[in-house]
Design a protein around this motif. Structure first.
Motif, PDB file in Angstrom:
ATOM      1  N   ARG A  86      31.242  55.857  43.538  1.00  0.00           N
ATOM      2  CA  ARG A  86      31.885  56.188  42.154  1.00  0.00           C
ATOM      3  C   ARG A  86      32.263  57.435  42.062  1.00  0.00           C
ATOM      4  N   GLU A  87      31.232  58.656  42.436  1.00  0.00           N
ATOM      5  CA  GLU A  87      31.714  59.963  42.394  1.00  0.00           C
ATOM      6  C   GLU A  87      32.923  60.051  43.375  1.00  0.00           C
ATOM      7  N   PHE A  88      32.905  59.685  44.414  1.00  0.00           N
ATOM      8  CA  PHE A  88      34.005  59.953  45.369  1.00  0.00           C
ATOM      9  C   PHE A  88      35.326  59.600  44.732  1.00  0.00           C
ATOM     10  N   VAL A  89      35.504  58.453  43.929  1.00  0.00           N
ATOM     11  CA  VAL A  89      36.617  57.964  43.411  1.00  0.00           C
ATOM     12  C   VAL A  89      37.025  58.896  42.229  1.00  0.00           C
ATOM     13  N   SER A  90      36.000  59.218  41.421  1.00  0.00           N
ATOM     14  CA  SER A  90      36.459  60.338  40.342  1.00  0.00           C
ATOM     15  C   SER A  90      36.649  61.467  40.899  1.00  0.00           C
ATOM     16  N   GLY A  91      36.595  61.707  42.000  1.00  0.00           N
ATOM     17  CA  GLY A  91      36.710  63.253  42.627  1.00  0.00           C
ATOM     18  C   GLY A  91      38.239  63.266  43.435  1.00  0.00           C
ATOM     19  N   THR A  92      38.905  62.105  43.454  1.00  0.00           N
ATOM     20  CA  THR A  92      40.106  62.047  44.147  1.00  0.00           C
ATOM     21  C   THR A  92      41.219  62.029  43.187  1.00  0.00           C
ATOM     22  N   ALA A  93      40.779  61.898  41.646  1.00  0.00           N
ATOM     23  CA  ALA A  93      41.706  61.950  40.920  1.00  0.00           C
ATOM     24  C   ALA A  93      42.459  63.212  40.738  1.00  0.00           C
ATOM     25  N   ALA A  94      41.870  64.418  41.166  1.00  0.00           N
ATOM     26  CA  ALA A  94      42.378  65.706  40.814  1.00  0.00           C
ATOM     27  C   ALA A  94      43.420  66.061  41.669  1.00  0.00           C
ATOM     28  N   GLY A  95      43.461  65.653  42.838  1.00  0.00           N
ATOM     29  CA  GLY A  95      44.241  65.811  44.130  1.00  0.00           C
ATOM     30  C   GLY A  95      45.392  64.995  44.310  1.00  0.00           C
ATOM     31  N   ARG A  96      44.957  63.828  44.125  1.00  0.00           N
ATOM     32  CA  ARG A  96      45.957  62.550  44.577  1.00  0.00           C
ATOM     33  C   ARG A  96      45.590  61.439  43.592  1.00  0.00           C
ATOM     34  N   PRO A 146      42.641  55.712  43.556  1.00  0.00           N
ATOM     35  CA  PRO A 146      42.578  54.051  43.541  1.00  0.00           C
ATOM     36  C   PRO A 146      41.794  53.567  42.460  1.00  0.00           C
ATOM     37  N   ARG A 147      42.282  52.159  42.255  1.00  0.00           N
ATOM     38  CA  ARG A 147      41.637  51.470  41.018  1.00  0.00           C
ATOM     39  C   ARG A 147      40.605  50.568  41.858  1.00  0.00           C
ATOM     40  N   VAL A 148      39.106  50.705  41.678  1.00  0.00           N
ATOM     41  CA  VAL A 148      38.320  50.306  42.433  1.00  0.00           C
ATOM     42  C   VAL A 148      37.287  49.176  41.608  1.00  0.00           C
ATOM     43  N   ALA A 149      37.415  48.283  42.035  1.00  0.00           N
ATOM     44  CA  ALA A 149      36.103  47.471  41.234  1.00  0.00           C
ATOM     45  C   ALA A 149      35.036  47.275  42.363  1.00  0.00           C
ATOM     46  N   TRP A 150      33.672  47.162  41.786  1.00  0.00           N
ATOM     47  CA  TRP A 150      32.550  47.164  42.437  1.00  0.00           C
ATOM     48  C   TRP A 150      31.880  45.727  41.897  1.00  0.00           C
ATOM     49  N   ILE A 151      31.520  45.101  42.897  1.00  0.00           N
ATOM     50  CA  ILE A 151      31.232  43.650  42.506  1.00  0.00           C
ATOM     51  C   ILE A 151      29.677  43.435  43.033  1.00  0.00           C
ATOM     52  N   GLU A 152      28.885  43.122  41.980  1.00  0.00           N
ATOM     53  CA  GLU A 152      27.439  42.547  42.407  1.00  0.00           C
ATOM     54  C   GLU A 152      27.333  41.224  41.750  1.00  0.00           C
ATOM     55  N   GLN A 153      25.918  40.762  42.118  1.00  0.00           N
ATOM     56  CA  GLN A 153      25.384  39.635  41.390  1.00  0.00           C
ATOM     57  C   GLN A 153      24.184  40.320  40.688  1.00  0.00           C
ATOM     58  N   VAL A 154      24.219  39.779  39.240  1.00  0.00           N
ATOM     59  CA  VAL A 154      23.075  40.120  38.484  1.00  0.00           C
ATOM     60  C   VAL A 154      22.531  38.742  37.826  1.00  0.00           C
ATOM     61  N   ASP A 155      21.157  38.606  38.191  1.00  0.00           N
ATOM     62  CA  ASP A 155      20.481  37.452  37.765  1.00  0.00           C
ATOM     63  C   ASP A 155      21.628  35.930  37.872  1.00  0.00           C
ATOM     64  N   GLY A 156      22.200  36.010  39.195  1.00  0.00           N
ATOM     65  CA  GLY A 156      22.776  34.943  39.544  1.00  0.00           C
ATOM     66  C   GLY A 156      24.304  34.904  39.150  1.00  0.00           C
ATOM     67  N   THR A 157      24.576  35.722  38.424  1.00  0.00           N
ATOM     68  CA  THR A 157      26.080  35.842  37.924  1.00  0.00           C
ATOM     69  C   THR A 157      26.895  37.065  38.610  1.00  0.00           C
ATOM     70  N   LEU A 191      31.563  50.925  50.312  1.00  0.00           N
ATOM     71  CA  LEU A 191      30.444  49.851  50.515  1.00  0.00           C
ATOM     72  C   LEU A 191      29.537  50.910  51.417  1.00  0.00           C
ATOM     73  N   VAL A 192      29.884  51.346  52.393  1.00  0.00           N
ATOM     74  CA  VAL A 192      28.991  52.157  53.051  1.00  0.00           C
ATOM     75  C   VAL A 192      28.442  53.356  52.468  1.00  0.00           C
ATOM     76  N   MET A 193      29.242  54.177  51.422  1.00  0.00           N
ATOM     77  CA  MET A 193      28.664  54.945  50.752  1.00  0.00           C
ATOM     78  C   MET A 193      27.705  54.496  49.781  1.00  0.00           C
ATOM     79  N   GLY A 194      27.576  53.356  49.038  1.00  0.00           N
ATOM     80  CA  GLY A 194      26.840  52.922  48.162  1.00  0.00           C
ATOM     81  C   GLY A 194      27.426  52.951  46.743  1.00  0.00           C
TER      82      GLY A 194
END
Length: 288
Positions: A250-260, A263-274, A242-245
Protein backbone atom coordinates in the motif's frame (compact mmCIF):
# COMPACT_ATOMS: atom_id res chain seq x y z
CA UNK A 1 -21.87 -5.76 -35.27
CA UNK A 2 -19.86 -8.98 -35.82
CA UNK A 3 -17.81 -10.35 -32.92
CA UNK A 4 -14.94 -12.75 -33.60
CA UNK A 5 -13.38 -15.14 -31.06
CA UNK A 6 -9.92 -16.62 -31.61
CA UNK A 7 -7.39 -18.31 -29.31
CA UNK A 8 -4.03 -20.06 -29.26
CA UNK A 9 -1.95 -21.88 -26.65
CA UNK A 10 1.27 -20.15 -25.62
CA UNK A 11 3.46 -19.78 -22.54
CA UNK A 12 1.64 -22.63 -20.73
CA UNK A 13 -1.62 -20.63 -21.01
CA UNK A 14 -4.37 -19.92 -23.51
CA UNK A 15 -4.39 -16.49 -25.15
CA UNK A 16 -7.91 -15.47 -26.18
CA UNK A 17 -8.86 -12.63 -28.49
CA UNK A 18 -12.31 -11.12 -28.92
CA UNK A 19 -12.59 -8.65 -31.79
CA UNK A 20 -15.47 -6.33 -32.63
CA UNK A 21 -15.98 -4.69 -36.03
CA UNK A 22 -17.98 -4.47 -39.25
CA UNK A 23 -15.89 -6.70 -41.54
CA UNK A 24 -15.55 -10.38 -40.46
CA UNK A 25 -12.77 -11.09 -42.99
CA UNK A 26 -10.78 -8.09 -41.79
CA UNK A 27 -11.27 -9.15 -38.15
CA UNK A 28 -10.03 -12.65 -38.97
CA UNK A 29 -6.88 -11.27 -40.60
CA UNK A 30 -6.22 -8.96 -37.63
CA UNK A 31 -6.76 -11.83 -35.17
CA UNK A 32 -4.32 -14.06 -37.06
CA UNK A 33 -1.65 -11.37 -37.05
CA UNK A 34 -2.14 -10.58 -33.36
CA UNK A 35 -1.97 -14.22 -32.28
CA UNK A 36 1.10 -14.79 -34.45
CA UNK A 37 2.68 -11.91 -32.54
CA UNK A 38 2.02 -13.85 -29.32
CA UNK A 39 3.84 -16.81 -30.85
CA UNK A 40 6.75 -14.62 -31.89
CA UNK A 41 7.14 -13.27 -28.36
CA UNK A 42 7.03 -16.80 -26.98
CA UNK A 43 9.83 -17.82 -29.35
CA UNK A 44 11.86 -14.85 -28.12
CA UNK A 45 11.32 -15.17 -24.37
CA UNK A 46 10.98 -18.92 -23.80
CA UNK A 47 13.48 -20.55 -21.46
CA UNK A 48 12.42 -24.01 -22.68
CA UNK A 49 12.92 -23.63 -26.45
CA UNK A 50 16.69 -24.13 -27.09
CA UNK A 51 16.50 -21.77 -30.06
CA UNK A 52 14.93 -18.91 -28.07
CA UNK A 53 16.99 -15.87 -27.13
CA UNK A 54 16.32 -16.29 -23.40
CA UNK A 55 17.26 -19.99 -23.48
CA UNK A 56 20.52 -19.09 -25.24
CA UNK A 57 21.19 -16.41 -22.64
CA UNK A 58 20.58 -18.84 -19.78
CA UNK A 59 22.89 -21.36 -21.43
CA UNK A 60 25.85 -19.09 -22.21
CA UNK A 61 25.77 -15.85 -20.15
CA UNK A 62 27.47 -17.36 -17.08
CA UNK A 63 30.47 -18.24 -19.27
CA UNK A 64 30.88 -14.82 -20.88
CA UNK A 65 29.06 -11.85 -22.44
CA UNK A 66 26.27 -12.79 -24.86
CA UNK A 67 25.15 -10.46 -27.65
CA UNK A 68 21.36 -10.36 -27.63
CA UNK A 69 18.49 -9.22 -29.82
CA UNK A 70 17.57 -5.51 -29.57
CA UNK A 71 14.09 -6.34 -28.30
CA UNK A 72 15.34 -8.72 -25.60
CA UNK A 73 17.94 -6.19 -24.51
CA UNK A 74 15.17 -3.61 -24.00
CA UNK A 75 13.08 -6.19 -22.11
CA UNK A 76 15.97 -6.94 -19.75
CA UNK A 77 16.58 -3.25 -19.09
CA UNK A 78 12.88 -2.86 -18.34
CA UNK A 79 13.09 -5.78 -15.89
CA UNK A 80 16.06 -4.14 -14.16
CA UNK A 81 14.08 -0.91 -13.89
CA UNK A 82 11.06 -2.67 -12.39
CA UNK A 83 13.26 -4.51 -9.91
CA UNK A 84 14.80 -1.23 -8.76
CA UNK A 85 11.41 0.50 -8.50
CA UNK A 86 9.90 -2.35 -6.46
CA UNK A 87 12.87 -2.64 -4.14
CA UNK A 88 13.71 -6.09 -5.50
CA UNK A 89 10.19 -7.52 -5.05
CA UNK A 90 10.08 -8.14 -8.80
CA UNK A 91 13.00 -10.39 -9.70
CA UNK A 92 12.93 -12.71 -12.74
CA UNK A 93 16.27 -14.22 -11.66
CA UNK A 94 14.88 -15.62 -8.38
CA UNK A 95 15.58 -18.15 -6.95
CA UNK A 96 18.76 -18.78 -8.99
CA UNK A 97 20.13 -15.29 -8.34
CA UNK A 98 19.25 -11.60 -7.93
CA UNK A 99 18.74 -9.56 -11.07
CA UNK A 100 20.17 -6.36 -9.59
CA UNK A 101 23.34 -8.20 -8.57
CA UNK A 102 23.77 -10.92 -11.19
CA UNK A 103 22.58 -9.42 -14.49
CA UNK A 104 25.32 -7.34 -16.07
CA UNK A 105 24.55 -5.42 -19.26
CA UNK A 106 26.89 -3.63 -21.66
CA UNK A 107 24.73 -1.08 -23.44
CA UNK A 108 27.33 -0.15 -26.05
CA UNK A 109 27.27 -3.56 -27.73
CA UNK A 110 24.02 -5.05 -26.35
CA UNK A 111 25.90 -7.70 -24.39
CA UNK A 112 24.56 -9.47 -21.31
CA UNK A 113 26.29 -11.75 -18.82
CA UNK A 114 25.52 -13.29 -15.46
CA UNK A 115 27.62 -12.52 -12.40
CA UNK A 116 26.84 -15.85 -10.75
CA UNK A 117 27.35 -19.31 -12.34
CA UNK A 118 23.84 -20.58 -11.53
CA UNK A 119 21.87 -17.44 -12.43
CA UNK A 120 19.01 -17.81 -14.90
CA UNK A 121 16.25 -15.58 -16.30
CA UNK A 122 12.59 -16.67 -16.14
CA UNK A 123 10.29 -14.07 -17.67
CA UNK A 124 7.10 -16.07 -16.92
CA UNK A 125 4.42 -13.57 -15.88
CA UNK A 126 6.30 -10.61 -17.38
CA UNK A 127 6.43 -12.45 -20.70
CA UNK A 128 2.68 -13.05 -20.75
CA UNK A 129 1.96 -9.39 -20.13
CA UNK A 130 4.52 -8.36 -22.73
CA UNK A 131 2.95 -10.71 -25.29
CA UNK A 132 -0.50 -9.25 -24.62
CA UNK A 133 0.84 -5.73 -25.11
CA UNK A 134 2.58 -6.57 -28.37
CA UNK A 135 -0.56 -8.30 -29.68
CA UNK A 136 -2.63 -5.29 -28.56
CA UNK A 137 -0.29 -2.99 -30.49
CA UNK A 138 -0.98 -5.03 -33.62
CA UNK A 139 -4.74 -4.86 -33.12
CA UNK A 140 -4.68 -1.14 -32.31
CA UNK A 141 -2.70 -0.37 -35.46
CA UNK A 142 -5.78 -1.46 -37.45
CA UNK A 143 -8.19 0.58 -35.30
CA UNK A 144 -10.06 -2.53 -34.17
CA UNK A 145 -11.77 -2.84 -30.77
CA UNK A 146 -10.70 -5.93 -28.86
CA UNK A 147 -10.40 -7.77 -25.57
CA UNK A 148 -7.32 -9.93 -25.01
CA UNK A 149 -7.31 -12.47 -22.20
CA UNK A 150 -4.76 -14.93 -20.80
CA UNK A 151 -6.47 -17.74 -18.93
CA UNK A 152 -8.52 -16.35 -16.05
CA UNK A 153 -5.84 -14.05 -14.64
CA UNK A 154 -5.10 -11.30 -17.18
CA UNK A 155 -6.92 -9.11 -19.69
CA UNK A 156 -6.52 -5.94 -21.73
CA UNK A 157 -9.36 -3.99 -23.30
CA UNK A 158 -9.09 -1.86 -26.42
CA UNK A 159 -11.91 0.49 -27.38
CA UNK A 160 -15.50 -0.64 -26.90
CA UNK A 161 -17.48 -3.84 -27.33
CA UNK A 162 -20.04 -4.43 -30.07
CA UNK A 163 -22.65 -1.68 -30.05
CA UNK A 164 -20.25 0.79 -28.44
CA UNK A 165 -20.59 -0.73 -24.98
CA UNK A 166 -17.51 -0.88 -22.70
CA UNK A 167 -15.68 -4.13 -22.07
CA UNK A 168 -16.64 -5.58 -18.69
CA UNK A 169 -14.48 -8.07 -16.80
CA UNK A 170 -15.20 -10.12 -13.70
CA UNK A 171 -12.70 -10.70 -10.92
CA UNK A 172 -12.64 -14.38 -9.94
CA UNK A 173 -12.68 -15.31 -6.26
CA UNK A 174 -9.12 -16.64 -5.72
CA UNK A 175 -10.24 -18.60 -2.66
CA UNK A 176 -13.06 -20.50 -4.38
CA UNK A 177 -12.27 -24.19 -4.75
CA UNK A 178 -12.39 -25.59 -8.28
CA UNK A 179 -14.46 -26.12 -10.30
CA UNK A 180 -16.35 -23.17 -8.77
CA UNK A 181 -15.93 -19.89 -10.69
CA UNK A 182 -17.36 -17.45 -8.17
CA UNK A 183 -16.60 -13.78 -8.77
CA UNK A 184 -16.01 -10.99 -6.27
CA UNK A 185 -16.31 -7.90 -8.48
CA UNK A 186 -17.13 -6.68 -12.00
CA UNK A 187 -15.85 -3.50 -13.62
CA UNK A 188 -15.17 -1.69 -16.89
CA UNK A 189 -11.80 -2.24 -18.58
CA UNK A 190 -11.42 0.41 -21.28
CA UNK A 191 -7.96 0.93 -22.79
CA UNK A 192 -6.35 -0.53 -19.68
CA UNK A 193 -5.07 -3.92 -18.53
CA UNK A 194 -5.81 -6.21 -15.58
CA UNK A 195 -3.74 -8.88 -13.88
CA UNK A 196 -4.66 -10.90 -10.80
CA UNK A 197 -2.15 -13.06 -8.91
CA UNK A 198 -2.66 -15.24 -5.85
CA UNK A 199 -0.21 -16.67 -3.35
CA UNK A 200 -1.85 -20.08 -3.75
CA UNK A 201 -3.36 -21.47 -6.93
CA UNK A 202 -6.70 -23.32 -6.83
CA UNK A 203 -6.30 -26.52 -4.83
CA UNK A 204 -2.59 -25.88 -4.20
CA UNK A 205 -0.96 -26.10 -0.80
CA UNK A 206 2.36 -24.60 -1.91
CA UNK A 207 2.88 -21.23 -3.55
CA UNK A 208 4.78 -20.85 -6.81
CA UNK A 209 5.53 -17.21 -5.87
CA UNK A 210 8.93 -16.80 -4.21
CA UNK A 211 10.38 -14.18 -1.93
CA UNK A 212 13.47 -13.10 -3.93
CA UNK A 213 15.40 -12.35 -0.72
CA UNK A 214 14.90 -15.72 0.98
CA UNK A 215 14.16 -17.85 -2.08
CA UNK A 216 11.26 -19.39 -0.15
CA UNK A 217 7.63 -19.66 -1.31
CA UNK A 218 5.17 -17.06 0.02
CA UNK A 219 3.07 -18.45 2.87
CA UNK A 220 0.32 -15.98 3.80
CA UNK A 221 -2.87 -16.51 1.72
CA UNK A 222 -3.72 -13.39 -0.28
CA UNK A 223 -4.35 -12.23 -3.82
CA UNK A 224 -3.74 -8.98 -5.63
CA UNK A 225 -5.43 -7.50 -8.71
CA UNK A 226 -3.86 -4.59 -10.58
CA UNK A 227 -5.34 -2.36 -13.28
CA UNK A 228 -2.65 -0.44 -15.16
CA UNK A 229 -1.97 1.14 -18.54
CA UNK A 230 -0.22 -1.98 -19.88
CA UNK A 231 -0.50 -5.70 -19.28
CA UNK A 232 3.24 -5.85 -18.57
CA UNK A 233 2.93 -3.37 -15.69
CA UNK A 234 -0.16 -5.12 -14.33
CA UNK A 235 1.60 -8.52 -14.40
CA UNK A 236 4.74 -7.19 -12.73
CA UNK A 237 2.89 -5.40 -9.96
CA UNK A 238 0.29 -8.07 -9.19
CA UNK A 239 3.10 -10.43 -8.14
CA UNK A 240 5.55 -7.86 -6.75
CA UNK A 241 2.92 -6.38 -4.43
CA UNK A 242 2.17 -9.83 -3.00
CA UNK A 243 5.88 -10.29 -2.31
CA UNK A 244 5.95 -6.92 -0.52
CA UNK A 245 3.02 -7.80 1.73
CA UNK A 246 -0.06 -5.69 2.40
CA UNK A 247 1.41 -2.70 4.26
CA UNK A 248 4.51 -2.23 2.14
CA UNK A 249 2.42 -2.75 -1.01
CA UNK A 250 0.00 0.00 0.00
CA UNK A 251 2.88 2.35 0.71
CA UNK A 252 4.35 1.57 -2.71
CA UNK A 253 1.07 2.24 -4.52
CA UNK A 254 0.48 5.54 -2.73
CA UNK A 255 4.05 6.58 -3.53
CA UNK A 256 3.63 6.03 -7.29
CA UNK A 257 0.89 8.64 -7.60
CA UNK A 258 3.25 11.64 -7.55
CA UNK A 259 5.55 10.56 -10.39
CA UNK A 260 3.28 8.57 -12.71
CA UNK A 261 -0.33 7.38 -12.97
CA UNK A 262 -1.01 5.20 -9.95
CA UNK A 263 -2.29 1.70 -10.69
CA UNK A 264 -5.63 0.66 -9.26
CA UNK A 265 -5.00 -2.16 -6.84
CA UNK A 266 -7.29 -4.61 -5.07
CA UNK A 267 -5.96 -6.54 -2.07
CA UNK A 268 -7.95 -9.74 -1.54
CA UNK A 269 -7.98 -11.83 1.64
CA UNK A 270 -10.27 -14.16 3.51
CA UNK A 271 -11.66 -12.98 6.84
CA UNK A 272 -13.59 -15.54 8.87
CA UNK A 273 -14.21 -17.60 5.73
CA UNK A 274 -15.45 -14.63 3.67
CA UNK A 275 -13.52 -13.20 0.73
CA UNK A 276 -12.88 -9.49 1.29
CA UNK A 277 -11.80 -7.16 -1.53
CA UNK A 278 -10.27 -3.79 -0.66
CA UNK A 279 -9.72 -1.48 -3.62
CA UNK A 280 -7.08 1.17 -3.24
CA UNK A 281 -8.80 3.24 -5.94
CA UNK A 282 -12.29 4.54 -5.08
CA UNK A 283 -12.90 5.91 -8.60
CA UNK A 284 -13.03 2.45 -10.20
CA UNK A 285 -16.08 2.09 -12.47
CA UNK A 286 -17.78 -1.02 -11.11
CA UNK A 287 -20.63 -2.93 -12.68
CA UNK A 288 -23.25 -4.34 -10.32
Amino acid sequence: MPVLHRSRPAMASTFELILSGDDPEHLDAVASEALEEVGRVERLLSRHDPAAEVARLNRDAAVGPVLVDVELFDVLRDCLDWSRRTGGAFDPCAPTGRILEDLRIEAGRRAVRFGAPGARIDLGAYGKGYAVDRAADRVASYGVAAMLQVGTSSARGLGSNAGGRPWVVALRDPFAEPPAMATVDRFVLTDRALSCSAVFGPGSGRSDLLDPVTGSPLERPAACAVIADTATEAEVLSTALLVMGRERAREFVSGTAAGRPAPRVAWIEQVDGTTVVEWWAPTLERIR
